[in-house]
Design a protein around this motif. Structure first.
Motif, PDB file in Angstrom:
ATOM      1  N   VAL A  34     -19.303  10.033 -67.422  1.00 26.43           N
ATOM      2  CA  VAL A  34     -19.769  10.195 -68.800  1.00 26.43           C
ATOM      3  C   VAL A  34     -20.503  11.528 -68.911  1.00 26.43           C
ATOM      4  O   VAL A  34     -21.473  11.778 -68.199  1.00 26.43           O
ATOM      5  N   ALA A  35     -20.018  12.388 -69.797  1.00 27.64           N
ATOM      6  CA  ALA A  35     -20.657  13.679 -70.054  1.00 27.64           C
ATOM      7  C   ALA A  35     -21.478  13.626 -71.345  1.00 27.64           C
ATOM      8  O   ALA A  35     -22.473  14.325 -71.483  1.00 27.64           O
ATOM      9  N   LEU A  36     -21.042  12.802 -72.308  1.00 23.72           N
ATOM     10  CA  LEU A  36     -21.739  12.660 -73.578  1.00 23.72           C
ATOM     11  C   LEU A  36     -21.475  11.267 -74.118  1.00 23.72           C
ATOM     12  O   LEU A  36     -20.334  10.790 -74.071  1.00 23.72           O
ATOM     13  N   LEU A  52     -15.766  12.158 -71.676  1.00 18.22           N
ATOM     14  CA  LEU A  52     -15.698  11.839 -70.253  1.00 18.22           C
ATOM     15  C   LEU A  52     -15.163  13.055 -69.512  1.00 18.22           C
ATOM     16  O   LEU A  52     -14.202  13.689 -69.959  1.00 18.22           O
ATOM     17  N   ASN A  53     -15.779  13.369 -68.390  1.00 17.63           N
ATOM     18  CA  ASN A  53     -15.323  14.453 -67.531  1.00 17.63           C
ATOM     19  C   ASN A  53     -14.435  13.876 -66.440  1.00 17.63           C
ATOM     20  O   ASN A  53     -14.810  12.898 -65.788  1.00 17.63           O
ATOM     21  N   ARG A  54     -13.271  14.480 -66.241  1.00 20.35           N
ATOM     22  CA  ARG A  54     -12.353  14.036 -65.182  1.00 20.35           C
ATOM     23  C   ARG A  54     -12.893  14.524 -63.850  1.00 20.35           C
ATOM     24  O   ARG A  54     -12.943  15.726 -63.587  1.00 20.35           O
ATOM     25  N   THR A  55     -13.339  13.583 -63.013  1.00 20.87           N
ATOM     26  CA  THR A  55     -13.881  13.913 -61.695  1.00 20.87           C
ATOM     27  C   THR A  55     -12.888  13.608 -60.583  1.00 20.87           C
ATOM     28  O   THR A  55     -13.056  14.068 -59.462  1.00 20.87           O
ATOM     29  N   GLY A  56     -11.857  12.846 -60.892  1.00 22.99           N
ATOM     30  CA  GLY A  56     -10.838  12.512 -59.904  1.00 22.99           C
ATOM     31  C   GLY A  56      -9.775  13.598 -59.832  1.00 22.99           C
ATOM     32  O   GLY A  56      -9.915  14.687 -60.399  1.00 22.99           O
ATOM     33  N   ALA A  57      -8.711  13.282 -59.144  1.00 25.41           N
ATOM     34  CA  ALA A  57      -7.598  14.219 -58.991  1.00 25.41           C
ATOM     35  C   ALA A  57      -6.935  14.507 -60.337  1.00 25.41           C
ATOM     36  O   ALA A  57      -7.091  13.745 -61.296  1.00 25.41           O
ATOM     37  N   THR A  94      -8.488  16.951 -74.886  1.00 23.89           N
ATOM     38  CA  THR A  94      -9.241  17.754 -73.913  1.00 23.89           C
ATOM     39  C   THR A  94      -9.459  19.161 -74.448  1.00 23.89           C
ATOM     40  O   THR A  94     -10.106  19.972 -73.797  1.00 23.89           O
ATOM     41  N   GLY A  95      -8.902  19.454 -75.605  1.00 20.58           N
ATOM     42  CA  GLY A  95      -8.931  20.800 -76.141  1.00 20.58           C
ATOM     43  C   GLY A  95      -7.666  21.568 -75.770  1.00 20.58           C
ATOM     44  O   GLY A  95      -7.342  22.572 -76.382  1.00 20.58           O
ATOM     45  N   ILE A  96      -6.944  21.072 -74.780  1.00 22.37           N
ATOM     46  CA  ILE A  96      -5.662  21.660 -74.379  1.00 22.37           C
ATOM     47  C   ILE A  96      -4.551  20.674 -74.693  1.00 22.37           C
ATOM     48  O   ILE A  96      -3.554  21.013 -75.306  1.00 22.37           O
ATOM     49  N   SER A 124     -11.587  18.526 -66.586  1.00 14.28           N
ATOM     50  CA  SER A 124     -11.303  18.461 -68.026  1.00 14.28           C
ATOM     51  C   SER A 124     -12.238  17.459 -68.698  1.00 14.28           C
ATOM     52  O   SER A 124     -12.648  16.469 -68.087  1.00 14.28           O
ATOM     53  N   ASN A 125     -12.541  17.708 -69.967  1.00 14.89           N
ATOM     54  CA  ASN A 125     -13.351  16.787 -70.761  1.00 14.89           C
ATOM     55  C   ASN A 125     -12.481  16.101 -71.801  1.00 14.89           C
ATOM     56  O   ASN A 125     -11.894  16.757 -72.662  1.00 14.89           O
ATOM     57  N   MET A 126     -12.391  14.780 -71.708  1.00 19.86           N
ATOM     58  CA  MET A 126     -11.656  13.962 -72.682  1.00 19.86           C
ATOM     59  C   MET A 126     -12.646  13.522 -73.752  1.00 19.86           C
ATOM     60  O   MET A 126     -13.685  12.921 -73.443  1.00 19.86           O
TER      61      MET A 126
END
Length: 137
Positions: A34-36, A52-57, A94-96, A124-126
């Motif tokens: 969780v980023a926000l 959510l920030n992708r911390t996995g692969a 994700t902005g992309i 990436s941030n979802m």
């Protein structure tokens, strides 16, 4: 705050016109952090924002050639205050890349679709947001 057309007047709105913001209540699934998380409650209307920030692969082409993610992927769960009375389908990005998310009344947030050919890389941030009111509030 004056009444606006379409606004529901209920006990929650009349008794709590002062905005409240919750910053806890989202639990990320494995591989996400969780980023926000903000849930603003104003006169019974709830506006939720999650990043959510992708911390996995890296997730390679989750939407395949059709855009459909099968099976749906749970990205997080929500505490009771964050849960809509019915399932909601909202855009996520994700902005992309972009796709769709289902915010379920049981608290599960599931990733449903993603632009074909696009990857979600580690870091990436979802992001997604939704608005709802509680029945009987």
């Amino acid at each position: 705050m004056a009444w606006q057309p379409g606004q529901i007047i209920d006990a929650d709105g009349l008794n709590n016109p002062t905005p409240t913001t919750l910053t806890t209540g989202v639990t990320a699934a494995t591989g996400w952090q969780v980023a926000l998380q903000t849930l603003d409650i104003v006169s019974g209307v709830r506006i939720a924002n999650v990043t959510l920030n992708r911390t996995g692969a890296d997730i390679t082409n989750p939407g395949g050639t059709s855009g459909n993610i099968t099976p749906d992927i749970e990205l997080c769960t929500l505490a009771d205050d964050w849960r809509p009375p019915d399932d909601l389908y909202v855009a996520c990005s994700t902005g992309i890349g972009s796709g769709s998310m289902r915010v379920q009344h049981d608290g599960s947030c599931q990733w449903l679709t993603w632009i074909p050919g696009a990857n979600v890389t580690s870091g990436s941030n979802m992001r997604w947001t939704w608005t709802f009111t509680r029945r009987g509030a």
